[in-house]
Enzyme design. Structure first.
Site, mmCIF file in Angstrom:
data_model
loop_
_atom_site.group_PDB
_atom_site.id
_atom_site.type_symbol
_atom_site.label_atom_id
_atom_site.label_comp_id
_atom_site.label_asym_id
_atom_site.label_seq_id
_atom_site.Cartn_x
_atom_site.Cartn_y
_atom_site.Cartn_z
ATOM 1 N N ASP A 35 40.911 16.965 7.562
ATOM 2 C CA ASP A 35 40.007 17.486 8.592
ATOM 3 C C ASP A 35 39.823 18.986 8.407
ATOM 4 O OD1 ASP A 35 40.163 14.923 9.663
ATOM 5 O OD2 ASP A 35 40.314 15.620 11.727
ATOM 6 N N CYS A 60 34.836 17.392 17.016
ATOM 7 C CA CYS A 60 35.570 17.102 18.254
ATOM 8 C C CYS A 60 36.358 18.312 18.738
ATOM 9 C CB CYS A 60 36.588 15.988 18.011
ATOM 10 S SG CYS A 60 35.876 14.446 17.422
ATOM 11 N N TYR A 95 44.498 1.791 11.279
ATOM 12 C CA TYR A 95 45.588 2.727 10.957
ATOM 13 C C TYR A 95 46.673 2.736 12.042
ATOM 14 C CZ TYR A 95 42.668 5.741 13.844
ATOM 15 O OH TYR A 95 41.900 6.244 14.859
ATOM 16 N N ASN A 106 28.743 17.946 27.624
ATOM 17 C CA ASN A 106 27.930 19.130 27.329
ATOM 18 C C ASN A 106 28.149 20.148 28.428
ATOM 19 O OD1 ASN A 106 26.662 17.915 25.111
ATOM 20 N ND2 ASN A 106 24.837 17.327 26.279
ATOM 21 N N HIS A 150 27.548 15.549 24.002
ATOM 22 C CA HIS A 150 27.604 15.521 22.536
ATOM 23 C C HIS A 150 28.901 16.053 21.939
ATOM 24 C CE1 HIS A 150 23.305 15.181 23.479
ATOM 25 N NE2 HIS A 150 23.241 14.459 22.386
ATOM 26 N N GLU A 186 36.245 15.429 10.423
ATOM 27 C CA GLU A 186 36.715 14.799 9.196
ATOM 28 C C GLU A 186 35.897 15.290 7.998
ATOM 29 O OE1 GLU A 186 35.335 13.076 11.741
ATOM 30 O OE2 GLU A 186 36.810 11.676 12.553
#
Lengths: 219, 219
Positions: A35, A60, A95, A106, A150, A186
């Site tokens: 990341d 994020c 995982y 937002n 978002h 990522e």
């Protein structure tokens, strides 16, 4: 709490405060994903631009479980556990750990919410809320943000419970003596996640610190 | 239902079925945003790759309100209306309409969920669910997908209620006599949304059809 030298931690802190990203790879055998990581207090629209162009994953905001709870948020896996339909969507990904997602938000001042400038604004305002002395943080949060938006908020359950990027970078903030207020995405390659070797190459060619999970949590 | 000639509609349908994207601009005075649009039935990992590199916004799956309801989903604005805390996060964005978000999902077979291949897989499986003859679609959906994941589902409330990209592209699917199963992402420029002129230039230099909201909904 980690294998990192005092000097390494100071270099990490310097880069985070400067708005320089780090590259954090989790573990062989887990997501095997690198990341790109920024400090929430040093985000600009250019950081969002770099995250979407050079990393490519979901951008994020990462904080701690307690910090998120202080603004009224809970894990979606918990929220939906009692939902008559959505509870059946709560499953463990391949995982192994439950997702860290809490809420997509937002800031009320943004335009569409998705541009580099808008996402940077939402994150900056969230960082300020998390780090400023505000008496009723929950009320402030509910008044100044809206959902669904978002910017996903991820919260760390702690490294004793989950060993994902969320927990790794929240712990990294602690090691660097910074508030848990980080921004991650990522790093993607063509089709798949960017493999470890390419992520290391990216880090070295851009003079960025590359860390792996084992360095961050080794006792 | 639209200003488009029969020939234009056939060209749109041809491109959608071929996996060629369209560029759809909403309206001056609304979001003023161009989205890159694919048909859900023609998505490959290369389409996701193009959406994240050349568009840059949130890669979303678009369907209709009834279609989403058939798999058990509702608008988050509706779900959270009765939540003791989250109801205060439901606000109208600056462009005026409530968001179309329903749920962020992954297909159970994906790895991390975010790579081009993983997002294409989630979307392909969702498209198949939406278009195949399956007796209990809700049960199938709940068994084969999990949440929270990396692909947001947006649902059209219909153009009489909302005039966003979600409704425009769902209507476009209807005009082309295709199921409401589309994939969209906002086209971003440096800092801001890509302006209309640049979006038109992108479309013409890549031989893509450029449509604006007024062409799609003019009666």
């Amino acid at each position: 709490m980690s294998d990192l030298s005092r000097e390494s931690v100071l270099n990490i802190k310097r880069d985070l405060l400067n708005g320089t990203p780090l590259i954090v790879y989790d573990f062989d055998g887990r997501e095997e994903e690198a990341d790109m990581v920024f400090y929430g207090g040093a985000i600009s629209w250019k950081s969002i631009n770099l995250l979407r162009k050079d990393a490519g994953g979901l951008i994020c905001y990462v904080t701690g479980k307690e910090e998120a709870s202080a603004i009224g948020l809970n894990f979606l896996t918990e929220e939906w556990k009692t939902h008559p339909i959505y509870r059946d969507l709560i499953k463990r990904p391949s995982y192994g750990d439950y997702p860290s997602f809490m809420m997509w938000i937002n800031h009320v001042s943004v335009s569409t919410g998705i541009s580099d400038i808008d996402r940077a604004k939402t994150i900056k305002e969230l960082h300020n809320l998390m780090t400023d002395h505000i008496t009723n943080k929950e009320e402030f949060f509910l008044n100044n943000f809206y959902a669904p938006g978002h910017v996903p908020i991820l919260a760390s359950r702690g490294l004793d419970i989950r060993r994902g990027h969320t927990e790794l970078v929240a712990h990294l903030a602690e090691l660097a003596d910074l508030p848990k207020s980080m921004v991650i995405a990522e790093m993607l390659g063509e089709g798949k996640s960017l493999d470890r070797r390419k992520a290391e190459l990216y880090a070295s060619s851009h003079n960025l610190i590359f860390l792996e999970g084992n360095e961050i949590i080794k006792e």
